[in-house]
Write a protein that holds these residues in place. Structure first.
Motif, mmCIF file in Angstrom:
data_model
loop_
_atom_site.group_PDB
_atom_site.id
_atom_site.type_symbol
_atom_site.label_atom_id
_atom_site.label_comp_id
_atom_site.label_asym_id
_atom_site.label_seq_id
_atom_site.Cartn_x
_atom_site.Cartn_y
_atom_site.Cartn_z
ATOM 1 N N GLU A 19 34.699 40.868 36.853
ATOM 2 C CA GLU A 19 35.673 41.830 36.341
ATOM 3 C C GLU A 19 36.970 41.145 35.947
ATOM 4 O OE1 GLU A 19 36.399 45.590 38.209
ATOM 5 O OE2 GLU A 19 34.526 45.445 39.339
ATOM 6 N N VAL A 20 37.453 40.223 36.774
ATOM 7 C CA VAL A 20 38.702 39.526 36.469
ATOM 8 C C VAL A 20 38.571 38.767 35.147
ATOM 9 C CG1 VAL A 20 40.283 37.697 37.211
ATOM 10 C CG2 VAL A 20 39.453 39.369 38.869
ATOM 11 N N ALA A 21 37.418 38.136 34.930
ATOM 12 C CA ALA A 21 37.188 37.432 33.662
ATOM 13 C C ALA A 21 37.228 38.409 32.488
ATOM 14 C CB ALA A 21 35.847 36.708 33.700
ATOM 15 N N GLU A 22 36.702 39.615 32.677
ATOM 16 C CA GLU A 22 36.745 40.623 31.616
ATOM 17 C C GLU A 22 38.176 41.086 31.372
ATOM 18 O OE1 GLU A 22 34.097 43.590 33.046
ATOM 19 O OE2 GLU A 22 32.275 42.477 32.496
ATOM 20 N N TRP A 23 38.947 41.270 32.440
ATOM 21 C CA TRP A 23 40.352 41.659 32.282
ATOM 22 C C TRP A 23 41.108 40.585 31.493
ATOM 23 C CZ3 TRP A 23 41.265 42.529 38.237
ATOM 24 C CH2 TRP A 23 40.481 43.604 38.670
ATOM 25 N N ARG A 24 40.796 39.322 31.796
ATOM 26 C CA ARG A 24 41.487 38.241 31.099
ATOM 27 C C ARG A 24 41.184 38.292 29.596
ATOM 28 N NH1 ARG A 24 42.753 32.034 32.543
ATOM 29 N NH2 ARG A 24 43.389 31.437 30.442
ATOM 30 N N ARG A 25 39.930 38.492 29.261
ATOM 31 C CA ARG A 25 39.579 38.576 27.837
ATOM 32 C C ARG A 25 40.310 39.737 27.159
ATOM 33 N NH1 ARG A 25 34.513 36.751 29.900
ATOM 34 N NH2 ARG A 25 33.779 38.891 30.256
ATOM 35 N N THR A 336 45.549 49.774 45.001
ATOM 36 C CA THR A 336 44.457 49.024 45.625
ATOM 37 C C THR A 336 44.560 47.589 45.123
ATOM 38 O OG1 THR A 336 42.844 49.365 43.848
ATOM 39 C CG2 THR A 336 42.974 51.070 45.568
ATOM 40 N N SER A 337 43.871 46.682 45.789
ATOM 41 C CA SER A 337 43.909 45.276 45.387
ATOM 42 C C SER A 337 43.450 45.097 43.950
ATOM 43 C CB SER A 337 43.025 44.438 46.314
ATOM 44 O OG SER A 337 43.503 44.475 47.624
ATOM 45 N N ARG A 338 42.410 45.818 43.584
ATOM 46 C CA ARG A 338 41.857 45.672 42.251
ATOM 47 C C ARG A 338 42.788 46.279 41.195
ATOM 48 N NH1 ARG A 338 35.433 46.447 41.526
ATOM 49 N NH2 ARG A 338 35.655 45.969 43.734
ATOM 50 N N GLN A 339 43.383 47.412 41.519
ATOM 51 C CA GLN A 339 44.279 48.051 40.564
ATOM 52 C C GLN A 339 45.477 47.174 40.231
ATOM 53 O OE1 GLN A 339 45.139 51.635 42.713
ATOM 54 N NE2 GLN A 339 43.560 52.854 41.653
ATOM 55 N N GLU A 343 46.318 45.511 36.534
ATOM 56 C CA GLU A 343 47.519 45.913 35.810
ATOM 57 C C GLU A 343 48.495 44.745 35.655
ATOM 58 O OE1 GLU A 343 48.036 48.735 34.203
ATOM 59 O OE2 GLU A 343 45.961 49.179 34.764
ATOM 60 N N MET A 344 48.563 43.875 36.651
ATOM 61 C CA MET A 344 49.446 42.714 36.558
ATOM 62 C C MET A 344 48.982 41.777 35.444
ATOM 63 S SD MET A 344 50.583 40.121 39.631
ATOM 64 C CE MET A 344 50.744 41.494 40.763
ATOM 65 N N LEU A 345 47.667 41.651 35.294
ATOM 66 C CA LEU A 345 47.134 40.790 34.246
ATOM 67 C C LEU A 345 47.353 41.413 32.867
ATOM 68 C CD1 LEU A 345 45.596 38.424 33.094
ATOM 69 C CD2 LEU A 345 43.468 39.430 33.941
ATOM 70 N N LEU A 346 47.052 42.698 32.733
ATOM 71 C CA LEU A 346 47.150 43.338 31.418
ATOM 72 C C LEU A 346 48.596 43.572 30.994
ATOM 73 C CD1 LEU A 346 44.253 45.952 31.655
ATOM 74 C CD2 LEU A 346 44.242 43.712 30.555
ATOM 75 N N SER A 347 49.509 43.695 31.970
ATOM 76 C CA SER A 347 50.912 43.941 31.636
ATOM 77 C C SER A 347 51.744 42.668 31.611
ATOM 78 C CB SER A 347 51.529 44.917 32.654
ATOM 79 O OG SER A 347 50.859 46.154 32.646
ATOM 80 N N ALA A 348 51.497 41.777 32.577
ATOM 81 C CA ALA A 348 52.343 40.590 32.733
ATOM 82 C C ALA A 348 51.641 39.298 32.344
ATOM 83 C CB ALA A 348 52.838 40.495 34.176
ATOM 84 N N GLY A 349 50.326 39.344 32.168
ATOM 85 C CA GLY A 349 49.597 38.137 31.796
ATOM 86 C C GLY A 349 49.430 37.143 32.926
ATOM 87 N N VAL A 350 49.503 37.610 34.175
ATOM 88 C CA VAL A 350 49.371 36.729 35.339
ATOM 89 C C VAL A 350 48.071 37.075 36.067
ATOM 90 C CG1 VAL A 350 50.378 35.964 37.515
ATOM 91 C CG2 VAL A 350 51.872 36.523 35.582
ATOM 92 N N VAL A 351 47.224 36.051 36.246
ATOM 93 C CA VAL A 351 45.942 36.244 36.930
ATOM 94 C C VAL A 351 46.121 35.985 38.417
ATOM 95 C CG1 VAL A 351 43.542 35.523 37.109
ATOM 96 C CG2 VAL A 351 44.695 35.459 34.882
ATOM 97 N N VAL A 352 45.753 36.960 39.249
ATOM 98 C CA VAL A 352 45.585 36.780 40.688
ATOM 99 C C VAL A 352 44.229 37.382 41.050
ATOM 100 C CG1 VAL A 352 48.082 36.842 41.137
ATOM 101 C CG2 VAL A 352 46.742 38.957 41.302
ATOM 102 N N ILE A 353 43.744 37.081 42.238
ATOM 103 C CA ILE A 353 42.431 37.569 42.650
ATOM 104 C C ILE A 353 42.595 38.695 43.674
ATOM 105 C CG2 ILE A 353 40.219 36.979 43.700
ATOM 106 C CD1 ILE A 353 40.649 35.675 41.000
ATOM 107 N N PRO A 354 41.992 39.857 43.433
ATOM 108 C CA PRO A 354 42.069 40.939 44.416
ATOM 109 C C PRO A 354 41.402 40.547 45.730
ATOM 110 C CG PRO A 354 40.506 41.478 42.667
ATOM 111 C CD PRO A 354 41.212 40.234 42.242
ATOM 112 N N GLY A 355 42.014 40.946 46.816
ATOM 113 C CA GLY A 355 41.550 40.498 48.129
ATOM 114 C C GLY A 355 40.148 40.915 48.475
ATOM 115 N N ASP A 356 39.671 42.059 47.919
ATOM 116 C CA ASP A 356 38.329 42.488 48.287
ATOM 117 C C ASP A 356 37.252 41.625 47.649
ATOM 118 O OD1 ASP A 356 38.969 43.566 45.804
ATOM 119 O OD2 ASP A 356 37.881 45.436 46.134
ATOM 120 N N ALA A 357 37.633 40.657 46.806
ATOM 121 C CA ALA A 357 36.659 39.661 46.341
ATOM 122 C C ALA A 357 36.144 38.815 47.483
ATOM 123 C CB ALA A 357 37.299 38.762 45.284
ATOM 124 N N PHE A 358 36.875 38.786 48.596
ATOM 125 C CA PHE A 358 36.543 37.915 49.721
ATOM 126 C C PHE A 358 36.000 38.683 50.923
ATOM 127 C CE2 PHE A 358 40.010 36.151 47.206
ATOM 128 C CZ PHE A 358 39.465 34.936 46.830
#
Length: 396
Positions: A19-25, A336-339, A343-358
């Motif tokens: 999902e994060v890769a899709e958000w980045r694209r 939520t972690s994913r939200q 939104e941070m990626l789509l608005s600010a262009g900064v990639v972080v990983i949501p905690g529930d990935a772990f």
């Protein structure tokens, strides 16, 4: 045609990374400049001497045969010297060390080597995804050990059900920790060894971040505990500490039966690490032992201070970790972690990983990797600060 694809694949990794890769694209399609603080891949090269050694070794025509799957004796001997230098732990390079194509290689295969399908293993939640994925590959049942902030992200060993401890083949932990950036002291490892000895468990400790510690903190090895080598193994990697992630070289040390089991399995799978890379690894270890001045901890300590202090200035209260290249940040209320990650990626262009990935216990956090130079980190903090201000109503 019959279905192609093992059912195991559905349980490997995390859909969140996809999902994060899709958000980045999606963000790139909007024309955003992306600052990637997602994957923990070092952004600098190894030392010049390591690169020179590797370049010369690549030109050695004798290095193009199959390498030994257990690694050269020269590399394993260097590991033994380094463990004595770093932890005052003595290891037999012949029986207690094996070379790996990255620690993930060993972690992915260890359960197959030391456990049978249907056995139980105790793994952390949150934890690095390969810990649970390796159990899926081996048909081993996971017991997810919750790691919570109120306990310093250390496990409450006494809360593991007695029947789980009796059934488990091994317990896997990771300090300094990815993703939690948590640390453990020798007192904890002493209690862990006592617990494992009582319940006849193999301890598997991932210590890949031992050389990335700050504020004078010195991570410890579980093998420093007297008698631990009889019931414990430890994974270490040159990826993070020496910026050699692309070289794929690591090692497992400790209990000779477990080392032997992993060697036997891998001898049927691959032929080991390219000999030129092993020569470069020897130089990396020797340079640290010689006090050559090559170290990465100071780089990440400055980055940590820059990011944590910057985020705090915008009202995001984030603790300063004592080790690793990560910040494990509790998210503001209302998300939520994913939200917030999306939104941070789509608005600010900064990639972080949501905690529930772990793992389930990671909900409520995001992982921030300090893998950009300081000017880019300053820009990332500024963008995150604007994002937080623009969305301040959501947190109220």
């Amino acid at each position: 045609m019959k279905r192609i694809g093992s059912s195991r694949l559905q349980h490997l990794g995390s859909a969140i990374f996809t999902e994060v890769a899709e958000w980045r694209r999606e963000a790139e399609a909007r024309g955003l400049d992306i600052i990637d603080l997602g994957i923990g891949s070092p952004d600098r090269p190894p030392s010049q001497r390591v690169m020179d050694t590797l370049a010369a070794a690549v030109r050695n025509p004798t290095h193009y045969g199959y390498p030994s799957s257990e690694g050269s004796l020269a590399f394993r001997s260097a590991v033994a010297r380094w463990y004595e230098y770093r932890f005052s732990v003595q290891l037999d390079p012949q029986r207690e060390i094996t070379t790996l194509m990255g620690s993930q290689d060993g972690l992915a295969h260890l359960a197959m080597a030391v456990a049978d399908p249907g056995d139980v293993a105790i793994v952390p939640d949150p934890g690095y995804p390969i810990y649970s994925a390796s159990l899926t590959l081996a048909g081993v049942k996971p017991y997810l050990l919750p790691l919570r902030e109120e306990n310093g992200f250390l496990p409450r060993l006494e809360q593991i059900p007695a029947e789980t401890a009796a059934a488990a083949r091994f317990i896997l932990l990771n300090y300094p920790s990815n993703p939690l950036a948590a640390v453990a002291d020798l007192d904890f490892f002493e209690r862990l060894v006592e617990y494992a000895r009582t319940h006849e468990l193999l301890i598997v400790h991932d210590v890949a971040y031992s050389e990335m510690a700050f504020d004078g903190f010195r991570p410890r090895s579980v093998l420093e505990v007297p008698g631990a080598k009889q019931i414990a193994v430890e994974f270490h990697s040159l990826s993070k500490s020496f910026n050699m992630a692309g070289c794929r070289i690591a090692f497992m040390v400790g209990n000779e039966e477990a080392v032997g089991a992993l060697r036997t399995l891998k001898s049927n799978i691959d032929y080991g690490v390219f000999s030129a890379v092993q020569e470069a690894g020897i130089v990396a270890l020797e340079d640290q032992m010689a006090g050559s001045g090559w170290e990465v901890a100071s780089v990440y300590e400055r980055r940590r201070d820059l990011v944590v202090d910057g985020l705090r200035s915008f009202g995001w209260e984030v603790r300063k970790p004592k080790a690793t290249m990560f910040i494990w940040a509790p998210i503001p209320p209302g998300w939520t972690s994913r939200q917030i990650s999306r939104e941070m990626l789509l608005s600010a262009g900064v990639v972080v990983i949501p905690g529930d990935a772990f793992g389930e216990q990671g909900e409520g956090y995001v992982r921030i990797a300090l893998v950009q130079e300081e000017d880019r980190l300053k820009e990332a903090v500024s963008r995150i600060g604007r994002f937080l201000c623009e969305n301040s109503q959501r947190s109220q």
